[in-house]
Design a protein around this motif. Sequence first.
Motif, short mmCIF file in Angstrom:
data_model
loop_
_atom_site.label_atom_id
_atom_site.label_comp_id
_atom_site.label_asym_id
_atom_site.label_seq_id
_atom_site.Cartn_x
_atom_site.Cartn_y
_atom_site.Cartn_z
N ALA A 1 -3.90 -5.81 -4.11
CA ALA A 1 -3.55 -4.31 -3.88
C ALA A 1 -2.05 -4.26 -3.49
O ALA A 1 -1.43 -3.76 -2.50
CB ALA A 1 -4.07 -3.92 -2.59
N PRO A 2 -1.12 -4.68 -4.54
CA PRO A 2 0.23 -4.66 -4.38
C PRO A 2 0.99 -3.23 -4.18
O PRO A 2 0.30 -2.21 -4.82
CB PRO A 2 1.01 -5.27 -5.60
N SER A 3 1.94 -3.13 -3.51
CA SER A 3 2.65 -1.87 -3.46
C SER A 3 3.82 -2.21 -4.52
O SER A 3 4.54 -3.17 -4.62
CB SER A 3 3.48 -1.53 -2.06
N TYR B 1 -0.60 3.16 4.64
CA TYR B 1 -1.26 2.07 4.14
C TYR B 1 -2.64 1.46 5.08
O TYR B 1 -3.55 1.28 4.81
CB TYR B 1 -0.22 0.91 4.18
N HIS C 1 -5.97 1.90 2.69
CA HIS C 1 -6.31 0.75 2.23
C HIS C 1 -7.83 0.47 2.75
O HIS C 1 -8.62 0.09 1.97
CB HIS C 1 -5.83 -0.61 2.45
N GLU D 1 -0.84 0.25 -4.55
CA GLU D 1 -0.71 0.96 -3.18
C GLU D 1 0.47 1.74 -3.34
O GLU D 1 1.59 0.89 -2.65
CB GLU D 1 -0.93 0.09 -2.21
N1 GLU Z 1 -0.03 -2.90 -0.11
C1 GLU Z 1 -0.17 -4.19 0.52
C2 GLU Z 1 0.86 -4.99 0.37
O1 GLU Z 1 1.74 -4.90 -0.67
C3 GLU Z 1 -1.29 -4.78 0.35
C4 GLU Z 1 -2.06 -5.58 1.70
C5 GLU Z 1 -3.46 -5.81 1.32
O2 GLU Z 1 -3.93 -6.58 0.56
O3 GLU Z 1 -4.34 -5.17 1.98
O4 GLU Z 1 1.62 -5.83 0.96
#
Ligand code: GLU
Length: 477
Positions: A9-11, A187, A191, A43
């Motif tokens: 789930a990268p930003s 977030y 999430h 995300e």
């Molecule tokens: N969007 C979060 C990040 O990039 C992901 C964290 C997760 O995996 O819950 O760090």
Amino acid sequence: MADIRTRFAPSPTGYMHVGSVRTALFAWLIARQANGEFILRIEDTDKAREVEGSIKHIMDSLIFLGINWDEGPDIGGQFEPYIQSEKLETYKQWAQTLVDSGRAYPDPYSQEELNNLREKAKNEKRPFLFRDHRPEKFETWDGKATLRFKSDPKPYTWHDEVMGKLSTGPEVIDDFIIMKNDGYPTYNFCHIIDDYLMDISHIVRSQEFISSTPKFLNLYEALEFDHPKFVTLPPVMGADGKKKLSKRDGSKDILDYKKEGYDPRALMNFLATLGWNDGTTKEIFSKEELIEKFDIKRINKSGAKFDEQRLIWLNGQYIRSMDIDELYEKVTNFWPNSAKEYDTAYKKAVLGLVQERIKFYKELPELTIFFFEEADPELNMIKDNKFLKAMNNSEIKELLDATIFSLKDSDFSIDDLNHRLNKLLESTSKKPAELFSLIRITTTWATASPPLVESLAVLGKENTLSRINKLIDIISK
Ligand code: GLU
């Protein structure tokens, strides 16, 4: 639906570095091993941090490594959309359910008021907790104002698949923001909603989220959700093993490794062993072996050292294990421009000579240019050479004349070249280092090159003799 569903789930806040790709890889391995599903979710609810082009960059990085997803923004899936900014309404509805159950409320303070409260706590040397200033009566939420979670502070003990038993006291739980006044969820909130809606079984992520986990546990309870299993990965440390990997230690964009000509299998192998091993000393794992052998129980708790030399070594192992046709395919885009004029057989012969020493494909031009282009002689290379610097020009010319005389009738097979050069050593009574250095430099003008006789055999008679004659001409003047 599969029992095991993991997600990455990268930003979209920039490129993918070693740490983030390692997270994706471990989540992917857990899913693949169990015949489960791996989901890519973007995300992007923090619009201020977003970097244009990141989503494509993230996908390209995963594709390069061979980390494929079963559901995601480009291919959709049963829980689409997989880009959080495209489902703001969903988060708003869930926020409303928390409001309705009395577990969320609009933040009554302006930024300035909040700063003052913080400042006051600081002056009185006590930790600032928002919940100490929670309003007695909640206003109704207009769907726009900043929304806070009404926490229920308590101690927690929970199990992390890697870290084991973790505990915290009630003091770490506060009323955190779940919806911002720009209409986006935080977030910390969304999430949790998505992992629930997407039926995620394991959350694989880095250690920076451990300190927030008690807040999340509090929120799961308020929402009446069971939480997924937590799989917290050890940090990736710089080569000294002391500090977290930074750009200075070589934490670069994964796609830079592609540009430099690393084999994705070597990279995957390298990343998989950053914080995991199979319990033996085995170092080389194919993708299939990784999927078979990967085991959450064998993920290390402590930091994994990022050792680029090890990656280079691994990459070399993959390069050496290929047959020449395969290697030839892989290096297609890495030849020097001048190689265009040459046929496949010649290029494969050249490649065969450097296969033992090339570390990554971008080195190809430097290592092979003299097979395709005649360089201008740099006489300093002779003057600075420890075996040759004592020779004057007439001695050099004499030696080169003798070389021409010896090689002009050769068929340039390896056997014949070896035979003639050995005889030349005898007749000139030179040391091998002297004679061979001179011929090597004269024909390549490179600081390093593959074994001499093999190189001459590939270079061929015409090129070899004309390069030697060129130097004779120059020093005769
Ligand atoms: N969007 C979060 C990040 O990039 C992901 C964290 C997760 O995996 O819950 O760090």
